[in-house]
Motif scaffolding. Structure first.
Motif, PDB file in Angstrom:
ATOM      1  N   GLY A 251       7.453   6.282  -3.881  1.00  0.00           N
ATOM      2  CA  GLY A 251       6.149   5.823  -3.430  1.00  0.00           C
ATOM      3  C   GLY A 251       5.958   5.933  -1.898  1.00  0.00           C
ATOM      4  O   GLY A 251       4.891   6.214  -1.698  1.00  0.00           O
ATOM      5  N   LYS A 252       6.990   5.317  -1.544  1.00  0.00           N
ATOM      6  CA  LYS A 252       6.809   5.433   0.224  1.00  0.00           C
ATOM      7  C   LYS A 252       6.618   7.141   0.637  1.00  0.00           C
ATOM      8  O   LYS A 252       5.630   7.111   1.404  1.00  0.00           O
ATOM      9  N   ALA A 253       7.146   7.909  -0.056  1.00  0.00           N
ATOM     10  CA  ALA A 253       6.950   9.313   0.503  1.00  0.00           C
ATOM     11  C   ALA A 253       5.492   9.710  -0.015  1.00  0.00           C
ATOM     12  O   ALA A 253       4.673  10.376   0.598  1.00  0.00           O
TER      13      ALA A 253
ATOM     14  N   LEU B  44      -0.906   9.992   4.505  1.00  0.00           N
ATOM     15  CA  LEU B  44      -1.179   9.965   5.762  1.00  0.00           C
ATOM     16  C   LEU B  44      -1.090  11.270   6.643  1.00  0.00           C
ATOM     17  O   LEU B  44      -0.926  11.277   7.664  1.00  0.00           O
ATOM     18  N   ASN B  45      -0.663  12.336   6.063  1.00  0.00           N
ATOM     19  CA  ASN B  45      -0.502  13.598   6.834  1.00  0.00           C
ATOM     20  C   ASN B  45       0.821  13.720   7.454  1.00  0.00           C
ATOM     21  O   ASN B  45       0.567  14.042   8.714  1.00  0.00           O
ATOM     22  N   ARG B  46       1.648  13.118   7.019  1.00  0.00           N
ATOM     23  CA  ARG B  46       2.882  13.207   7.586  1.00  0.00           C
ATOM     24  C   ARG B  46       4.188  13.889   6.911  1.00  0.00           C
ATOM     25  O   ARG B  46       5.033  13.204   6.358  1.00  0.00           O
TER      26      ARG B  46
ATOM     27  N   LEU C  43       9.414  14.741   3.867  1.00  0.00           N
ATOM     28  CA  LEU C  43      10.735  15.498   3.362  1.00  0.00           C
ATOM     29  C   LEU C  43      11.878  14.421   4.001  1.00  0.00           C
ATOM     30  O   LEU C  43      12.863  14.398   3.261  1.00  0.00           O
ATOM     31  N   ALA C  44      11.756  13.711   5.077  1.00  0.00           N
ATOM     32  CA  ALA C  44      12.969  12.835   5.654  1.00  0.00           C
ATOM     33  C   ALA C  44      13.154  11.775   4.348  1.00  0.00           C
ATOM     34  O   ALA C  44      14.345  11.551   4.134  1.00  0.00           O
ATOM     35  N   THR C  45      12.059  11.289   3.803  1.00  0.00           N
ATOM     36  CA  THR C  45      12.237  10.060   2.837  1.00  0.00           C
ATOM     37  C   THR C  45      12.695  10.717   1.455  1.00  0.00           C
ATOM     38  O   THR C  45      13.766  10.158   0.981  1.00  0.00           O
TER      39      THR C  45
ATOM     40  N   LEU D  46       7.390  17.976  -7.123  1.00  0.00           N
ATOM     41  CA  LEU D  46       6.152  18.830  -6.571  1.00  0.00           C
ATOM     42  C   LEU D  46       5.720  18.271  -5.225  1.00  0.00           C
ATOM     43  O   LEU D  46       5.262  19.038  -4.314  1.00  0.00           O
ATOM     44  N   LEU D  47       5.926  16.693  -4.887  1.00  0.00           N
ATOM     45  CA  LEU D  47       5.725  16.672  -3.362  1.00  0.00           C
ATOM     46  C   LEU D  47       6.445  17.164  -2.413  1.00  0.00           C
ATOM     47  O   LEU D  47       6.141  17.414  -1.096  1.00  0.00           O
TER      48      LEU D  47
END
Length: 245
Positions: A127-129, A135-137, A142-144, A162-163
């Motif tokens: 969910g955080k990712a 937020l276009n980050r 990828l880090a999360t 997919l994300l």
């Protein structure tokens, strides 16, 4: 058209409906014996509850309500969290924040949940990712997700996969994104992954491969049940447009 004919046509239509739905007795007698009043009674007693009680009607009402006041449920969930701050209440609010585009707030809620002893769950990291992607980050996404895979190596999520592929493409790691898509389309439910894969292939100049992906998708969906085609209509339309471009 004379009123009598309109009433007669209405009565005939409702009797036909009653026969088709197993309600012929006693409604046929009532409708015939009390023209118009009997039809009105059938509509009030049988049809209106059916229209408003069916899953389709409930979904339609929900869509209308969301269009009129898209943040109503968000406000309700805020009040619930203010009254009882639990992981469950905060997580459902975070998910609603994603839905209404409040990505900053969603990320804050997921961050908070993940710091709690009972909140260390891969679904919350995903969910955080999703909030970070909103937020276009993509680098943070990828880090999360890399951290998620490290802490929960057995966790599987088609949406998370997919994300990850989308974030790779966004940061310019296109070859890696294509590899992820190639693995993803084999099991992803629905058409979105295949359409995004085909579009990325087209973007990199691999148009022949992209056309194969789009054609295979459309061919397979022609054999699918109508409800599945309807659910994927947006993505199928995109695939068709890509083939005609």
């Amino acid at each position: 058209m004379p009123v009598a004919i309109v009433v007669l046509l209405l009565d005939i239509t409702l009797i036909w409906h009653a026969s088709k739905t197993g309600r012929l007795q006693p409604w046929a007698f009532i409708i015939l014996m009390i023209p118009f009043v009997g039809a009105l009674a059938y509509i009030v007693v049988e049809l209106i509850p059916e229209w408003f009680g069916s899953p389709g009607a409930q979904q339609a009402r929900k869509r209308v309500a969301e269009r009129l006041d898209p943040e109503k449920r968000y406000r309700e969930l805020c009040e619930r969290l203010a009254g009882t701050d639990t992981i469950a209440n905060r997580e459902v609010l975070a998910a609603e924040c994603l839905k209404v585009g409040r990505f900053d707030e969603a990320e804050r809620h997921y961050d908070h949940v993940l710091t709690l002893p009972m909140g260390k769950e891969p679904a919350y990291a995903l969910g955080k990712a999703q909030a970070q992607f909103g937020l276009n980050r993509p680098a943070d996404v990828l880090a999360t997700l890399d951290d998620l895979k490290q802490h929960w190596p057995d966790f599987e999520s088609a949406e998370g996969h997919l994300l990850y592929a989308r974030a790779l493409a966004e940061v310019g790691r296109v070859d890696e994104a294509l590899d992820e898509y190639h693995a993803l389309v084999a099991y992803f439910p629905g058409a979105e992954a295949k359409v995004r894969y085909g579009m990325l292939l087209s973007m990199t100049g691999r148009t022949a491969e992209a056309r194969i992906v789009f054609n295979e998708l459309l061919l397979s969906m022609r054999r699918a049940p109508k409800y599945l085609r309807d659910a994927q209509a947006e993505w199928l339309s995109i695939a068709e447009k890509q083939l005609s471009a």
